[in-house]
Design a protein around this motif. Sequence first.
Motif, mmCIF file in Angstrom:
data_model
loop_
_atom_site.group_PDB
_atom_site.id
_atom_site.type_symbol
_atom_site.label_atom_id
_atom_site.label_comp_id
_atom_site.label_asym_id
_atom_site.label_seq_id
_atom_site.Cartn_x
_atom_site.Cartn_y
_atom_site.Cartn_z
ATOM 1 N N LEU A 53 0.798 -1.133 -0.097
ATOM 2 C CA LEU A 53 0.101 0.229 -0.099
ATOM 3 C C LEU A 53 0.750 1.258 0.083
ATOM 4 O O LEU A 53 0.405 2.424 -0.379
ATOM 5 C CB LEU A 53 -0.858 -0.166 1.244
ATOM 6 C CG LEU A 53 -2.293 -1.221 1.011
ATOM 7 C CD1 LEU A 53 -2.650 -1.227 2.513
ATOM 8 C CD2 LEU A 53 -3.282 -0.516 0.191
ATOM 9 N N GLY A 54 2.275 1.037 0.500
ATOM 10 C CA GLY A 54 3.142 2.349 0.563
ATOM 11 C C GLY A 54 2.981 3.082 -0.785
ATOM 12 O O GLY A 54 2.555 4.230 -0.828
ATOM 13 N N PRO A 55 3.531 2.459 -1.990
ATOM 14 C CA PRO A 55 3.543 3.242 -3.145
ATOM 15 C C PRO A 55 2.195 3.416 -3.706
ATOM 16 O O PRO A 55 2.141 4.668 -4.354
ATOM 17 C CB PRO A 55 4.077 2.019 -4.029
ATOM 18 C CG PRO A 55 4.814 1.057 -3.193
ATOM 19 C CD PRO A 55 3.890 1.063 -1.985
ATOM 20 N N ILE A 56 1.157 2.908 -3.347
ATOM 21 C CA ILE A 56 -0.252 3.406 -3.606
ATOM 22 C C ILE A 56 -0.612 4.531 -3.144
ATOM 23 O O ILE A 56 -0.952 5.625 -3.651
ATOM 24 C CB ILE A 56 -1.304 2.030 -3.454
ATOM 25 C CG1 ILE A 56 -0.881 0.845 -4.448
ATOM 26 C CG2 ILE A 56 -2.626 2.604 -3.705
ATOM 27 C CD1 ILE A 56 -1.686 -0.370 -3.882
ATOM 28 N N TRP A 57 -0.356 4.665 -1.796
ATOM 29 C CA TRP A 57 -1.025 5.812 -0.929
ATOM 30 C C TRP A 57 0.002 6.818 -1.303
ATOM 31 O O TRP A 57 -0.404 8.212 -1.265
ATOM 32 C CB TRP A 57 -1.090 5.662 0.506
ATOM 33 C CG TRP A 57 -1.891 4.758 0.893
ATOM 34 C CD1 TRP A 57 -1.765 3.445 2.032
ATOM 35 C CD2 TRP A 57 -3.516 4.396 0.313
ATOM 36 N NE1 TRP A 57 -2.782 2.788 1.824
ATOM 37 C CE2 TRP A 57 -3.956 3.221 1.065
ATOM 38 C CE3 TRP A 57 -4.274 5.028 -0.713
ATOM 39 C CZ2 TRP A 57 -5.139 2.804 0.932
ATOM 40 C CZ3 TRP A 57 -5.404 4.533 -0.580
ATOM 41 C CH2 TRP A 57 -5.859 3.292 -0.198
ATOM 42 N N MET A 58 1.115 6.812 -1.835
ATOM 43 C CA MET A 58 2.192 7.979 -2.097
ATOM 44 C C MET A 58 1.944 8.349 -3.634
ATOM 45 O O MET A 58 2.376 9.526 -4.234
ATOM 46 C CB MET A 58 3.468 7.438 -2.219
ATOM 47 C CG MET A 58 3.928 7.200 -0.663
ATOM 48 S SD MET A 58 5.797 6.527 -0.550
ATOM 49 C CE MET A 58 5.590 5.939 1.165
ATOM 50 N N SER A 59 1.287 7.661 -4.426
ATOM 51 C CA SER A 59 0.918 8.077 -5.756
ATOM 52 C C SER A 59 0.054 9.322 -6.036
ATOM 53 O O SER A 59 -0.682 9.430 -5.242
ATOM 54 C CB SER A 59 0.380 6.643 -6.594
ATOM 55 O OG SER A 59 -0.067 6.954 -7.635
ATOM 56 N N GLU A 60 0.205 9.880 -7.321
ATOM 57 C CA GLU A 60 -0.717 10.884 -7.435
ATOM 58 C C GLU A 60 -1.802 10.329 -8.245
ATOM 59 O O GLU A 60 -2.829 11.153 -8.766
ATOM 60 C CB GLU A 60 -0.120 12.062 -8.334
ATOM 61 C CG GLU A 60 0.858 12.865 -7.480
ATOM 62 C CD GLU A 60 1.894 13.516 -7.975
ATOM 63 O OE1 GLU A 60 2.085 13.481 -9.360
ATOM 64 O OE2 GLU A 60 2.642 14.171 -7.461
ATOM 65 N N ASN A 61 -1.727 9.109 -8.527
ATOM 66 C CA ASN A 61 -2.826 8.335 -9.242
ATOM 67 C C ASN A 61 -4.080 8.089 -8.429
ATOM 68 O O ASN A 61 -4.259 7.106 -7.509
ATOM 69 C CB ASN A 61 -2.578 7.242 -9.728
ATOM 70 C CG ASN A 61 -3.602 6.401 -10.736
ATOM 71 O OD1 ASN A 61 -4.521 6.608 -10.756
ATOM 72 N ND2 ASN A 61 -2.826 5.642 -11.671
ATOM 73 N N ASP A 62 -5.287 8.945 -8.405
ATOM 74 C CA ASP A 62 -6.237 9.140 -7.440
ATOM 75 C C ASP A 62 -7.251 7.804 -7.554
ATOM 76 O O ASP A 62 -7.691 7.180 -6.684
ATOM 77 C CB ASP A 62 -7.215 10.347 -7.489
ATOM 78 C CG ASP A 62 -7.917 10.644 -6.320
ATOM 79 O OD1 ASP A 62 -7.127 10.763 -5.359
ATOM 80 O OD2 ASP A 62 -8.987 10.801 -6.330
#
Length: 564
Positions: free
Chosen positions: A106-115
């Motif tokens: 989930l780390g790279p997901i919550w850090m992503s700008e891809n809403d």
Amino acid sequence: MVLLNPKAHSRVYPDEHSSEIMLRTIEFFEGKGKSKLKEDDRNRTWYADFLEFQKKERVFATLLTPQEYGEDEARWDTWRICEYNEILAFYGLHYWYTWQVSILGLGPIWMSENDEIKRRAAQYLRDGEIFAFGLSEREHGADVYSTETSLAPQGDGTYLANGEKYYIGNGNEAKMVSTFGKMADSADYVFFIANYQQPQYECVKNVVNSQSYVSQFTLTDYPVNEGDILSKGQYAWDCALNTVNIGKYNLGWASIGIGTHAFYEAIRHAANRRLYGMYVTDFPHVKQMLTDAYARLVAMKLFALRAADYMRAASPEDRRYLLYNPVVKMKVTTQGEEVINLLWDVIAAKGFEKDTYFEMAARDIRALPKLEGTVHVNIALVIKFVANYFFNPKEYQEVGRQSHAANDDFLFAQGPARGLGKIQFHDYNVVYNRFDLPNVNVLKKQIAVFRELLVNAPPTETQRQDIDFLLTIGELFTLVVYGQLVLENVGIYNIDDDLIDQIFDFMVRDFSKFAVQLLCKPSCTSEQMEFCRKMIEKPTVDAQRYGRVWEEVHALKDAYEMDP
Ligand SMILES: Cc1cc2nc3c(=O)[nH]c(=O)nc-3n(C[C@H](O)[C@H](O)[C@H](O)COP(=O)(O)OP(=O)(O)OC[C@H]3O[C@@H](n4cnc5c(N)ncnc54)[C@H](O)[C@@H]3O)c2cc1C
């Protein structure tokens, strides 16, 4: 008492639902019972029952969805996450592992700008899904720069991914595997989402022999759309490192959970076993080992709790957590090994029995120092902070206990993973000087000599290139930081003077041990050796204090036993 006792749960939460999650999870495991827990471990049974439980109770959804994307009490709240780590590992490292790799995924997901992806992830969490973090590759270990997985642009806004990932937890069942690679054309880093259900995703095998699924998977012309991309370039690299910053902290908590359960089991056995007409706990060496194990466990927890305060209080202006986190990773986990070693010497043959929790603890405790960056990698990281820590302190507003209900936004906006050598720390002397206890004073003396060594006989240019030499410097430095944060928590958790002095008894011994190690390094100069000799100290002996701490330890003999 600062240690977890599932049958006398006492951690305070600002909302009832958080407490309920902890209590229901304890209930789930106690209801499952020790024999079934052990049977599943022996048979390497996939933990579908636990995953079903967490889905029904929406545990991961509540604890691992940032407030903005979640419902009800969902928030990323490190205060809660710490204890959930501890509880899961208390019952078995494999249950913890599926949660831990979900956190990493989930780390790279919550850090992503891809809403869009974030919303999808939040829905998957509500559906009870698990996640995975596809960083490691078989040939490259810690050398993530050499990542070979590639993403080839097809000219129409789509890509084809090719490559193999290795050691990826949950890679057998995660619909979102955050996968790290490089662009085939520019060699820029990239994070994208892969789904184990796609035909081009082959889950080759489980590379370990346990309840956990640690996958080898391959992507062969795996189709990726722009919408599946989480991050690119330098930001993707930062997301990898910043995710590990969050995740590796949890390994310390897993060690605390394992050590605590093993401690209860060991003292119960020893205190109720009679040999030669006396109890095993009447042997002086057994008292010493159990007291040491207890003092080390309490220190592990005090340090990890305090590190959490700095994680939660972190901001672009306060990045002190970047020192404390790797210390949790390397120090708390290696202390966990030490605790198990001590306990195993007490319970001897019992530690092999298949019905014990201990048998799993002895096996699993070894994993934590080695995963998500080895001890060496983390000490190499910690070394970067030495100069500013000792010689360039800065005033910060005091950070209190961070147990409030809040979403830890900053963890997903940590910024560039650079500039570590510029981070400044508050003066460690302040808290050390608040204590006038015999063994704290001995450690202060040792620290002062170590500081003198750094000023008057610092590592030479050759020694600076020698990781073997630096690792021992790193161990000594780590003890200073460890003692500092432990002391900072003494007031917050009402630790009495006897126990503090007992903790600093082992700290003094450990400091002396590393001083001897440094002295014995082939390249240690005669000047440095002189300082090393001065660093070797014996803890202050106080039989009465020791006796009182032993009473406190012995009183835990029947404190906890898992339901059958
Ligand atoms: C059970 C298990 C689960 C795992 N789960 C995941 C997962 O879900 N996702 C994932 O991406 N990865 C996962 N991993 C991979 C794990 O993070 C790696 O094992 C770890 O990063 C170290 O790599 P390595 O073991 O190959 O050691 P290597 O990198 O091969 O290291 C070999 C030696 O070199 C030393 N070394 C390497 N680099 C440095 C350095 N910079 N400074 C000092 N010393 C150094 C190491 O300390 C070690 O002694 C998992 C591994 C295991 C065993």
